[in-house]
Design an enzyme around this catalytic site. Structure first.
Site, PDB file in Angstrom:
ATOM      1  CB  SER A 149      -0.877  -0.019   1.260  1.00 11.74           C
ATOM      2  OG  SER A 149      -1.496   1.222   1.439  1.00 11.74           O
ATOM      3  CE1 TYR A 173      -3.658  -2.263   5.510  1.00 10.66           C
ATOM      4  CE2 TYR A 173      -3.223  -0.001   4.841  1.00 10.66           C
ATOM      5  CZ  TYR A 173      -3.519  -1.317   4.513  1.00 10.66           C
ATOM      6  OH  TYR A 173      -3.665  -1.663   3.192  1.00 10.66           O
ATOM      7  CE  LYS A 177      -1.450  -4.313   3.449  1.00 10.18           C
ATOM      8  NZ  LYS A 177      -1.809  -5.612   2.851  1.00 10.18           N
TER       9      LYS A 177
HETATM   10  N1  LIG Z   1      -8.723  -1.228  -0.997  1.00 15.61           N
HETATM   11  C1  LIG Z   1      -7.720  -0.408  -0.806  1.00 15.61           C
HETATM   12  O1  LIG Z   1      -7.883   0.814  -0.805  1.00 15.61           O
HETATM   13  C2  LIG Z   1      -6.314  -0.953  -0.622  1.00 15.61           C
HETATM   14  C3  LIG Z   1      -5.226  -0.094  -0.785  1.00 15.61           C
HETATM   15  C4  LIG Z   1      -3.940  -0.591  -0.584  1.00 15.61           C
HETATM   16  C5  LIG Z   1      -3.752  -1.921  -0.244  1.00 15.61           C
HETATM   17  N2  LIG Z   1      -4.837  -2.727  -0.084  1.00 15.61           N
HETATM   18  C6  LIG Z   1      -4.602  -4.126   0.312  1.00 15.61           C
HETATM   19  O2  LIG Z   1      -5.142  -4.972  -0.681  1.00 15.61           O
HETATM   20  C7  LIG Z   1      -5.631  -6.180  -0.078  1.00 15.61           C
HETATM   21  C8  LIG Z   1      -7.058  -6.419  -0.546  1.00 15.61           C
HETATM   22  O3  LIG Z   1      -7.830  -5.264  -0.212  1.00 15.61           O
HETATM   23  P1  LIG Z   1      -9.393  -5.202  -0.508  1.00 15.61           P
HETATM   24  O4  LIG Z   1      -9.728  -3.762  -0.668  1.00 15.61           O
HETATM   25  O5  LIG Z   1      -9.773  -6.172  -1.546  1.00 15.61           O
HETATM   26  O6  LIG Z   1      -9.925  -5.664   0.900  1.00 15.61           O
HETATM   27  P2  LIG Z   1     -11.149  -6.626   1.266  1.00 15.61           P
HETATM   28  O7  LIG Z   1     -11.367  -6.498   2.725  1.00 15.61           O
HETATM   29  O8  LIG Z   1     -12.297  -6.374   0.358  1.00 15.61           O
HETATM   30  O9  LIG Z   1     -10.543  -8.062   0.920  1.00 15.61           O
HETATM   31  C9  LIG Z   1      -9.747  -8.777   1.821  1.00 15.61           C
HETATM   32  C10 LIG Z   1     -10.272 -10.186   1.875  1.00 15.61           C
HETATM   33  O10 LIG Z   1      -9.463 -10.939   2.801  1.00 15.61           O
HETATM   34  C11 LIG Z   1     -10.342 -11.748   3.588  1.00 15.61           C
HETATM   35  N3  LIG Z   1      -9.641 -12.029   4.845  1.00 15.61           N
HETATM   36  C12 LIG Z   1      -9.388 -11.159   5.864  1.00 15.61           C
HETATM   37  N4  LIG Z   1      -8.723 -11.820   6.845  1.00 15.61           N
HETATM   38  C13 LIG Z   1      -8.550 -13.102   6.432  1.00 15.61           C
HETATM   39  C14 LIG Z   1      -7.947 -14.249   7.006  1.00 15.61           C
HETATM   40  N5  LIG Z   1      -7.389 -14.212   8.226  1.00 15.61           N
HETATM   41  N6  LIG Z   1      -7.944 -15.391   6.288  1.00 15.61           N
HETATM   42  C15 LIG Z   1      -8.516 -15.452   5.060  1.00 15.61           C
HETATM   43  N7  LIG Z   1      -9.123 -14.396   4.484  1.00 15.61           N
HETATM   44  C16 LIG Z   1      -9.131 -13.235   5.153  1.00 15.61           C
HETATM   45  C17 LIG Z   1     -11.610 -10.925   3.737  1.00 15.61           C
HETATM   46  O11 LIG Z   1     -12.746 -11.721   4.040  1.00 15.61           O
HETATM   47  C18 LIG Z   1     -11.722 -10.264   2.375  1.00 15.61           C
HETATM   48  O12 LIG Z   1     -12.479 -11.050   1.481  1.00 15.61           O
HETATM   49  C19 LIG Z   1      -5.476  -6.003   1.428  1.00 15.61           C
HETATM   50  O13 LIG Z   1      -4.317  -6.673   1.827  1.00 15.61           O
HETATM   51  C20 LIG Z   1      -5.327  -4.495   1.593  1.00 15.61           C
HETATM   52  O14 LIG Z   1      -4.547  -4.175   2.722  1.00 15.61           O
HETATM   53  C21 LIG Z   1      -6.102  -2.282  -0.279  1.00 15.61           C
END
Ligand SMILES: NC(=O)c1ccc[n+]([C@@H]2O[C@H](COP(=O)([O-])OP(=O)(O)OC[C@H]3O[C@@H](n4cnc5c(N)ncnc54)[C@H](O)[C@@H]3O)[C@@H](O)[C@H]2O)c1
Length: 379
Positions: A149, A173, A177
């Site tokens: 991120s 957070y 990362k």
């Molecule tokens: N959306 C954003 O703005 C953004 C920005 C930068 C980085 N990210 C990173 O990208 C990744 C995906 O983000 P997203 O927006 O799709 O989030 P999201 O919450 O929609 O998806 C994450 C998924 O991981 C699953 N999950 C959480 N804990 C778990 C566990 N212990 N075991 C198995 N599954 C688990 C959740 O049920 C969910 O389906 C994350 O790692 C997030 O930190 C997201």
């Protein structure tokens, strides 16, 4: 055909990437605990990819797609559990073709929540990554794409921000990362053969243009775009704009918004590059390289969708910065990837999703398997 394991593949970015990978002809195994994702998202992905019906293989394990092994397999499991991970590597697809690469999306992502629950964030994000790396070691898989991120860069005056900028996270957070990035660099240095991409996302928003899949946050959204969509849908009264006195052209914060389908395609490219080139550790910003203010986004959403959005400018939020825009040139140079979709595309597709699914996946009457509804209600 490559077989790819997607941790967290039922979430926002994972579900869109799953579709891109299926359309590219790959086989996908998803492990997700559904804490913030929905099996319904993947049922819809299987429909968009025209895979055919789901069938149940074992308790809480579903597969879609004709023939053996299945094109898409969904397992309910936790990335912190070695047993669940072994199950995903061993029999995720009901076949013996093995997992060629992992895309690690699973994790917790709310900055504010991480400040109140730091141990939970370290546990899921860091311990989860350690368990995953151990499982990859056990199963001889050395290709990994990690969801990092732009939060890593903390508050910086640099515009745009290159990958070489110092990492100075300012919340738990961001620290998780940074810790996982460090751990992956150590792993890559310790053992030959690793192919790892650290993808630092800026602000992924929007939805698949079909309006069938999109972002479905649990509770009050933490990010601007899903909040704005919920205001437009009448689920929230008004948008709160945090700060109108930033040193930006209109006083509101400037961010680098990228369409989630561009981001999903970026993952497909990263996988291709890792597989085609010698082992390496690749670190790339994924952003559009363009900054838009909060008010730009509001106006574009209104103009694109013919709506008026009530908003109020309130105090700045601690930990926010004035401007965050990616230097995206390295991603273009290394993988020939850049965003193709505009802010108007983001607003149109995001609203198509929200207006057709005002409650997200909740209330959806069809699921991969009935017993999954009983085991894990989507609420
Ligand atoms: N959306 C954003 O703005 C953004 C920005 C930068 C980085 N990210 C990173 O990208 C990744 C995906 O983000 P997203 O927006 O799709 O989030 P999201 O919450 O929609 O998806 C994450 C998924 O991981 C699953 N999950 C959480 N804990 C778990 C566990 N212990 N075991 C198995 N599954 C688990 C959740 O049920 C969910 O389906 C994350 O790692 C997030 O930190 C997201």
């Amino acid at each position: 055909m490559t077989t790819v394991l997607l941790t967290g593949g039922a979430g926002f970015i994972g579900s869109h990437t799953c579709l891109v990978l299926l359309e590219a002809g790959h086989r996908v195994v998803v492990i997700d605990d559904f804490s913030n994702g929905s099996p319904e998202a993947l049922r819809r992905v299987s429909e968009l990819a025209r895979l055919g019906s789901w069938r149940q293989l074992a308790p809480e394990q579903w597969a879609a797609g004709e023939g053996q092994p299945a094109r898409l397999t969904l397992l309910k499991g936790d990335v912190r559990s070695p047993q669940d991970l072994d199950r995903a590597f061993e029999d995720g697809g009901g076949g013996d073709s093995g997992i060629d690469a992992v895309l690690h999306f699973a994790g917790l992502k709310a900055v504010g929540e991480s400040m109140g629950q730091p141990l939970r964030y370290w546990d899921v994000n860091v311990v989860g990554a350690v368990r995953l790396l151990e499982a990859m070691g056990r199963h001889g898989c050395q290709t990994l794409v990690f969801s990092s991120s732009a939060t890593l860069y903390g508050i910086t005056d640099r515009v745009p921000i290159p990958e070489t900028a110092p990492l100075q996270p300012i919340n738990p957070y961001g620290y998780t990362k940074a810790a996982v990035e460090r751990m992956l660099a150590d792993v890559a240095a310790s053992t030959p053969g690793w192919r790892i991409a650290l993808l630092r996302y800026f602000n992924p928003v929007g939805a698949h243009p079909s309006g069938r899949i999109g972002e479905d946050p649990n509770g009050r959204p933490n990010n601007l775009f899903p909040f704005l969509c919920q205001v437009a849908a009448g689920r929230r009264q008004q948008l709160e704009v945090f700060g109108g006195d930033w040193p930006t052209p209109d006083g509101t914060g400037v961010r680098d918004y990228l369409h989630v389908m561009d981001l999903a395609e970026g993952h497909g490219r990263a996988l291709e590059v890792l597989q085609a080139e010698p082992p390496q550790l690749l670190t790339l910003n994924l952003g559009s390289g363009c900054g838009h203010s909060v008010l730009d986004l509001v106006r574009s959403f209104e103009a694109t969708n013919g709506l008026t959005l009530p908003y109020a400018v309130v105090d700045r939020r601690p930990g926010d910065s004035a401007i965050s825009v990616a230097d995206h040139r390295e991603a273009e140079r290394r993988m020939g990837w850049r965003t193709k979709r505009s802010l108007a595309d983001i607003c149109r597709d995001g609203w198509a999703w929200q207006s057709a699914n005002p409650e997200g996946y909740r209330g959806s009457d069809r699921q991969p398997g009935r017993s999954l509804i009983q085991a894990q209600p989507v609420s």
